[in-house]
Design a protein around this motif. Structure first.
Motif: not given
Length: 69
Positions: A24, A28-29, A31
Motif C-alpha cells: 500500500n 497507485d503504482e 495493484k
C-alpha cells in the motif's frame, strides 16, 4: 501493466497484513491480490521484478518470484 506472481512465506493474517501495508505504501503504482492459503501474491505493476521482490522482502518473509501471469 504486467502481472507478476510471487510466493511469500505467509502463515497467518498478520503476515498477509504486513505484505498489504508494505504494498500500500507504493500507492497507485501497484495493484495486488493476496491468496494466504496458497501463500501467493500477485502484483500488477510496471516496476521491475527486483524492485518488487526487494519490497516484499521488507516484510521479513522469504520471497520467490514465479514469473508473469
Amino acid at each position: 501493466m504486467t502481472k507478476h506472481e510471487f510466493e511469500v512465506a505467509m502463515t497467518c493474517e498478520g503476515c498477509s497484513g504486513a505484505v498489504t501495508r508494505i504494498l500500500n505504501k507504493l500507492g497507485d503504482e501497484v495493484k495486488f491480490e493476496i491468496d494466504l492459503p496458497k501463500r501467493l501474491v500477485w502484483i500488477e505493476s510496471e516496476k521491475d521484478v527486483d524492485f518488487l521482490t526487494d519490497t516484499l522482502k521488507k516484510c521479513g518473509k522469504e520471497v520467490k518470484y514465479n514469473g508473469t501471469k
